[in-house]
Design a protein around this motif. Structure first.
Motif, short mmCIF file in Angstrom:
data_model
loop_
_atom_site.label_atom_id
_atom_site.label_comp_id
_atom_site.label_asym_id
_atom_site.label_seq_id
_atom_site.Cartn_x
_atom_site.Cartn_y
_atom_site.Cartn_z
N VAL A 71 2.24 -6.81 2.49
CA VAL A 71 3.08 -7.70 2.68
C VAL A 71 4.34 -7.30 3.99
CG1 VAL A 71 3.89 -9.58 3.32
CG2 VAL A 71 1.20 -9.86 1.78
N CYS A 72 5.23 -6.57 3.45
CA CYS A 72 6.42 -5.57 4.20
C CYS A 72 5.93 -5.35 4.95
CB CYS A 72 7.14 -5.58 3.20
SG CYS A 72 8.28 -7.36 1.64
N GLU A 73 4.73 -4.00 4.45
CA GLU A 73 5.21 -2.91 5.66
C GLU A 73 4.02 -3.58 6.63
OE1 GLU A 73 2.18 -0.29 3.13
OE2 GLU A 73 4.49 1.00 2.21
N LYS A 74 3.19 -4.78 7.06
CA LYS A 74 2.91 -5.00 7.71
C LYS A 74 3.47 -6.09 9.25
CE LYS A 74 -1.71 -5.67 5.95
NZ LYS A 74 -3.24 -7.27 5.79
N ILE A 75 4.16 -6.63 7.86
CA ILE A 75 5.00 -7.13 9.02
C ILE A 75 6.57 -6.51 9.96
CG2 ILE A 75 7.41 -8.92 8.99
CD1 ILE A 75 5.62 -10.56 6.50
N ALA A 76 6.81 -5.34 8.66
CA ALA A 76 7.88 -4.58 9.15
C ALA A 76 7.38 -3.88 10.34
CB ALA A 76 8.17 -3.40 8.76
N ARG A 77 6.27 -3.12 10.28
CA ARG A 77 4.88 -2.52 11.34
C ARG A 77 5.59 -2.94 12.65
NH1 ARG A 77 0.03 -1.59 9.07
NH2 ARG A 77 1.34 -0.73 7.72
N ARG A 78 4.82 -4.56 12.77
CA ARG A 78 4.81 -5.39 13.95
C ARG A 78 5.55 -6.33 14.46
NH1 ARG A 78 3.89 -7.21 17.34
NH2 ARG A 78 2.40 -8.63 18.35
N THR A 79 6.37 -5.99 13.51
CA THR A 79 7.84 -7.15 14.01
C THR A 79 9.21 -6.24 14.52
OG1 THR A 79 8.59 -7.31 11.83
CG2 THR A 79 7.23 -8.75 13.03
N GLY A 80 9.17 -4.55 14.23
CA GLY A 80 10.39 -4.15 14.05
C GLY A 80 11.71 -4.31 13.06
N ALA A 81 11.02 -5.40 12.15
CA ALA A 81 12.19 -5.32 10.90
C ALA A 81 12.36 -4.63 9.99
CB ALA A 81 11.60 -6.41 10.07
N ASP A 82 13.68 -4.51 9.47
CA ASP A 82 13.95 -3.31 8.63
C ASP A 82 12.74 -3.19 7.69
OD1 ASP A 82 15.98 -0.83 8.28
OD2 ASP A 82 15.46 -2.11 6.38
N PHE A 83 12.46 -2.23 7.26
CA PHE A 83 11.45 -2.23 5.89
C PHE A 83 12.20 -2.54 4.73
CE2 PHE A 83 9.63 -0.66 2.08
CZ PHE A 83 8.47 -1.69 1.92
N VAL A 84 13.29 -2.01 4.71
CA VAL A 84 14.10 -1.84 2.95
C VAL A 84 14.62 -3.17 2.99
CG1 VAL A 84 15.94 -1.04 2.36
CG2 VAL A 84 14.32 0.64 3.22
N TRP A 85 15.64 -3.52 3.87
CA TRP A 85 15.95 -5.26 4.37
C TRP A 85 14.71 -6.34 3.80
CZ3 TRP A 85 14.70 -9.44 7.64
CH2 TRP A 85 15.49 -10.51 7.38
N LEU A 86 13.74 -5.80 4.83
CA LEU A 86 12.82 -7.07 3.92
C LEU A 86 11.89 -7.38 2.62
CD1 LEU A 86 11.04 -9.27 5.43
CD2 LEU A 86 9.13 -7.24 6.13
N ILE A 87 12.52 -6.17 2.69
CA ILE A 87 11.69 -5.78 0.86
C ILE A 87 12.58 -5.84 0.02
CG2 ILE A 87 11.51 -3.87 0.27
CD1 ILE A 87 9.13 -3.98 -0.46
N ALA A 88 14.03 -5.86 0.05
CA ALA A 88 15.06 -5.34 -1.21
C ALA A 88 15.85 -7.20 -1.01
CB ALA A 88 15.69 -4.36 -1.23
N GLY A 89 16.13 -7.48 0.32
CA GLY A 89 17.09 -8.19 0.73
C GLY A 89 18.50 -7.42 0.85
#
Length: 105
Positions: A71-89
């Motif tokens: 889920v975090c990968e999909k969101i990060a890929r589509r939005t440009g959000a940092d994957f590590v921040w999204l998954i780990a805070g």
């Protein structure tokens, strides 16, 4: 409303920094921040990221996805959000820069 939705957090008022901060300590809060940054409602965010709208809403309210990393990968890929921040805070470290960040455009 909470600090996630743009309201000052009472816990941060009157501190030496003089301002309030946004809560990004939970996955739900980070999802709300991503969604707001992209200027999407829940239904739009879920559709754009290929996720069920009902699930997105429950995640923002504290539930966790079964396939968290996917889920975090999909969101990060589509939005440009940092994957590590999204998954780990906020304590997560970006593998390439060594800093946690939110890089949505």
């Amino acid at each position: 409303m909470t600090a996630v939705h743009g309201e000052p957090s009472p816990a941060n008022e009157g501190t030496t920094g003089g301002g309030w901060t946004v809560d990004d300590t939970t996955f739900g809060a980070r999802l709300a921040l991503v969604r707001q940054r992209m200027q999407w409602n829940i239904k739009e965010a879920a559709k754009e990221c290929g996720l069920p709208p009902a699930s997105w809403g429950t995640w923002e309210n504290g539930a966790m996805p079964r396939k968290y990393t996917e889920v975090c990968e999909k969101i990060a890929r589509r939005t440009g959000a940092d994957f590590v921040w999204l998954i780990a805070g906020p304590g997560g470290k970006n593998r390439s820069t060594g800093a946690g960040s939110f890089n949505a455009t």
